[in-house]
Enzyme design. Structure first.
Site, short mmCIF file in Angstrom:
data_model
loop_
_atom_site.label_atom_id
_atom_site.label_comp_id
_atom_site.label_asym_id
_atom_site.label_seq_id
_atom_site.Cartn_x
_atom_site.Cartn_y
_atom_site.Cartn_z
CB ILE A 154 -0.97 0.00 1.20
CG1 ILE A 154 -1.95 -1.18 1.07
CG2 ILE A 154 -1.73 1.32 1.30
CD1 ILE A 154 -2.79 -1.46 2.31
CG ASP A 173 9.53 -0.73 5.30
OD1 ASP A 173 9.94 -1.71 5.98
OD2 ASP A 173 8.44 -0.73 4.71
CB THR A 228 -5.52 4.31 5.48
OG1 THR A 228 -4.22 4.23 4.86
CG2 THR A 228 -6.17 5.63 5.12
CB SER A 229 -1.90 1.34 8.82
OG SER A 229 -1.27 1.43 7.56
NE ARG A 230 -5.43 -3.81 11.41
CZ ARG A 230 -5.87 -3.87 10.15
NH1 ARG A 230 -6.15 -2.76 9.49
NH2 ARG A 230 -6.06 -5.03 9.56
CD GLU A 259 -10.87 0.20 13.63
OE1 GLU A 259 -10.22 1.19 13.25
OE2 GLU A 259 -11.10 -0.78 12.90
CG HIS A 291 -11.15 -0.44 9.15
ND1 HIS A 291 -10.45 -0.84 10.25
CD2 HIS A 291 -10.49 -0.94 8.09
CE1 HIS A 291 -9.42 -1.57 9.87
NE2 HIS A 291 -9.42 -1.65 8.56
P1 NAI Z 1 2.78 -4.85 3.63
O1 NAI Z 1 3.10 -6.02 4.51
O2 NAI Z 1 2.86 -5.00 2.15
O3 NAI Z 1 3.69 -3.59 4.06
C1 NAI Z 1 3.95 -3.27 5.40
C2 NAI Z 1 5.31 -2.60 5.44
O4 NAI Z 1 5.56 -2.19 6.79
C3 NAI Z 1 6.45 -3.54 5.04
O5 NAI Z 1 7.25 -2.95 4.05
C4 NAI Z 1 7.22 -3.76 6.34
O6 NAI Z 1 8.61 -3.93 6.12
C5 NAI Z 1 6.94 -2.46 7.06
N1 NAI Z 1 7.16 -2.56 8.49
C6 NAI Z 1 6.94 -3.62 9.32
N2 NAI Z 1 7.31 -3.31 10.57
C7 NAI Z 1 7.77 -2.04 10.53
C8 NAI Z 1 8.31 -1.16 11.52
N3 NAI Z 1 8.44 -1.54 12.78
N4 NAI Z 1 8.71 0.06 11.12
C9 NAI Z 1 8.59 0.45 9.83
N5 NAI Z 1 8.09 -0.33 8.85
C10 NAI Z 1 7.70 -1.56 9.21
O7 NAI Z 1 1.31 -4.40 4.08
P2 NAI Z 1 0.27 -3.52 3.23
O8 NAI Z 1 -0.58 -4.43 2.42
O9 NAI Z 1 0.99 -2.41 2.57
O10 NAI Z 1 -0.66 -2.96 4.41
C11 NAI Z 1 -0.21 -2.00 5.34
C12 NAI Z 1 -1.20 -1.93 6.47
O11 NAI Z 1 -2.43 -1.38 5.97
C13 NAI Z 1 -1.63 -3.31 7.00
O12 NAI Z 1 -0.76 -3.77 7.96
C14 NAI Z 1 -2.99 -3.06 7.55
O13 NAI Z 1 -2.86 -2.76 8.93
C15 NAI Z 1 -3.47 -1.83 6.80
N6 NAI Z 1 -4.66 -2.06 5.98
C16 NAI Z 1 -5.74 -1.24 6.16
C17 NAI Z 1 -6.88 -1.39 5.39
C18 NAI Z 1 -8.05 -0.48 5.54
O14 NAI Z 1 -9.13 -0.78 5.01
N7 NAI Z 1 -7.92 0.66 6.20
C19 NAI Z 1 -6.97 -2.48 4.41
C20 NAI Z 1 -5.77 -3.26 4.26
C21 NAI Z 1 -4.67 -3.06 5.04
#
Ligand code: NAI
Length: 343
Positions: A154, A173, A228-230, A259, A291
């Site tokens: 994302i 990252d 938009t993550s958590r 939430e 969300h």
């Molecule tokens: P992804 O796994 O592709 O990317 C997550 C990135 O965070 C990775 O590059 C990882 O190396 C990095 N990361 C992990 N720990 C870290 C740290 N301590 N410090 C810095 N970077 C760190 O995940 P994706 O698909 O990009 O999703 C990101 C987040 O978006 C998900 O974890 C989820 O919580 C959230 N999400 C929210 C949605 C919504 O509807 N609002 C829908 C889908 C995902």
């Protein structure tokens, strides 16, 4: 294969029915969330299908195991609500690692543009034939610096979108991409230099309250914060403080720390107990969506298709690339040494 589907919403059901029927999987839809009080509803089912705010903590995992449940199918990417360690050796956990990273990245930009150009204000005004522009002054995104924390699926797409707007990108990252066409900088540099900060990393112990009272002091005055993550990546009390102190210029939140009891439900006729959320919502520079970032037709179809595929692989005893594994220490990319399964 029979699956108890918790926290079911009208928009979930059509795609799951379609893919389920095609693959011999029968879903029973429960409106209630999974938790200690509702775990008994899983009796007699092979698996449960859960979403972001279902409670799959250790006691619930134990309860599911006692009820004979063999599979937990997350219909989302994040798994912070599941005690995967407790599941090891008992219940296989599968998830949907990506359903539409574009949906989330595009929603993030939609929130940023809404905030910066005051679209939410203008929409309400013109509906009442108020065509005044006072108070609607925005600023150009072009030339501004955006700090993106988390450059996975994302975050990377959001960076591409920001580049399209002519923004300068700074990224952080824990595991930087080798092929990145943007600079990685230390977190403190992101905090100090960014006009906009967007969070795209998972919620883990080490990312809990990434934005807190201490980091607040490091932020550029007037920064726009996007999450938009958590929700728990941001200490909501600190955010409120940051807004009151005029450090944070605006906040766009698709997720919120507390939430789980509120989002996805209609509480329009109720008194909300959460004073922090109520205060945040009263701020003119805070935009909250519940969300919703994932909610596109493409994403819903992908979620259902991948979840059903995951369950089919479970049923057939085959390796599932989307299985989460605690034991081998590589949660998301389990080596599956034991008969191609986590256990
Ligand atoms: P992804 O796994 O592709 O990317 C997550 C990135 O965070 C990775 O590059 C990882 O190396 C990095 N990361 C992990 N720990 C870290 C740290 N301590 N410090 C810095 N970077 C760190 O995940 P994706 O698909 O990009 O999703 C990101 C987040 O978006 C998900 O974890 C989820 O919580 C959230 N999400 C929210 C949605 C919504 O509807 N609002 C829908 C889908 C995902």
């Amino acid at each position: 294969m029979k699956i108890a589907f918790f926290d079911a919403k009208d928009y979930d059901i059509p795609a799951f029915e379609r893919y389920g029927k095609e693959n011999g999987i029968e879903f029973k839809y429960y409106e209630t969330k999974l938790g200690a009080d509702t775990v008994g509803l899983a009796r007699g089912f092979d698996g449960v299908c859960v979403f972001v705010n279902d409670d799959v903590s250790a006691p619930v995992v134990d309860g599911l195991f006692e009820e004979g449940v063999k599979y937990i199918a997350l219909r989302c990417a994040g798994y912070n609500n599941v005690d995967v360690k407790r599941c090891f050796g008992k219940i296989h956990v599968v998830r949907v690692p990506a359903y539409s990273p574009y949906a989330v990245a595009e929603h993030t930009m939609a929130m940023l543009l809404t905030s910066v150009r005051r679209i939410h204000k203008a929409y309400n005004r013109t509906r009442e034939f108020n065509f005044s522009l006072n108070g609607l002054t925005g600023f150009d995104l072009h030339g501004k610096t955006v700090g993106v924390i988390g450059t996975g699926k994302i975050g990377s797409i959001f960076i591409d979108i920001c580049k399209g707007f002519g923004m300068n990108v700074l990224a952080y990252d824990k595991f930087p991409r080798q092929d990145a066409a943007f600079p990685y900088v230390p977190l403190d540099e992101i905090f100090a230099k960014s006009d906009v900060i967007s969070l795209h990393l998972p919620l883990f112990e080490d990312t809990y309250h990434l934005i807190n009272h201490d980091t607040l002091k490091k932020l550029k005055k007037g920064v726009i914060l996007l999450n938009t993550s958590r929700g728990a990546l941001i200490d909501a009390e600190a955010l409120l403080e940051g807004i009151k102190q005029r450090i944070i210029g605006a906040a766009c939140l698709d997720v919120y720390e507390e939430e789980s009891e509120l989002f996805f439900e209609d509480y329009s006729g109720h008194i909300i107990e959460d004073d922090t959320l109520a205060r945040l919502l009263s701020m003119p520079n805070v935009i909250v969506t519940s969300h919703q970032a994932f909610l596109t037709e493409e994403a819903l179809a992908n979620i259902a298709e991948t979840t059903v595929q995951n369950l089919v692989l479970c049923r057939e005893g085959k390796a599932c690339p989307n299985e989460l594994c605690y034991d081998c220490g590589n949660m998301e990319n389990c080596k599956k040494k034991r008969k191609e399964r986590c256990f």
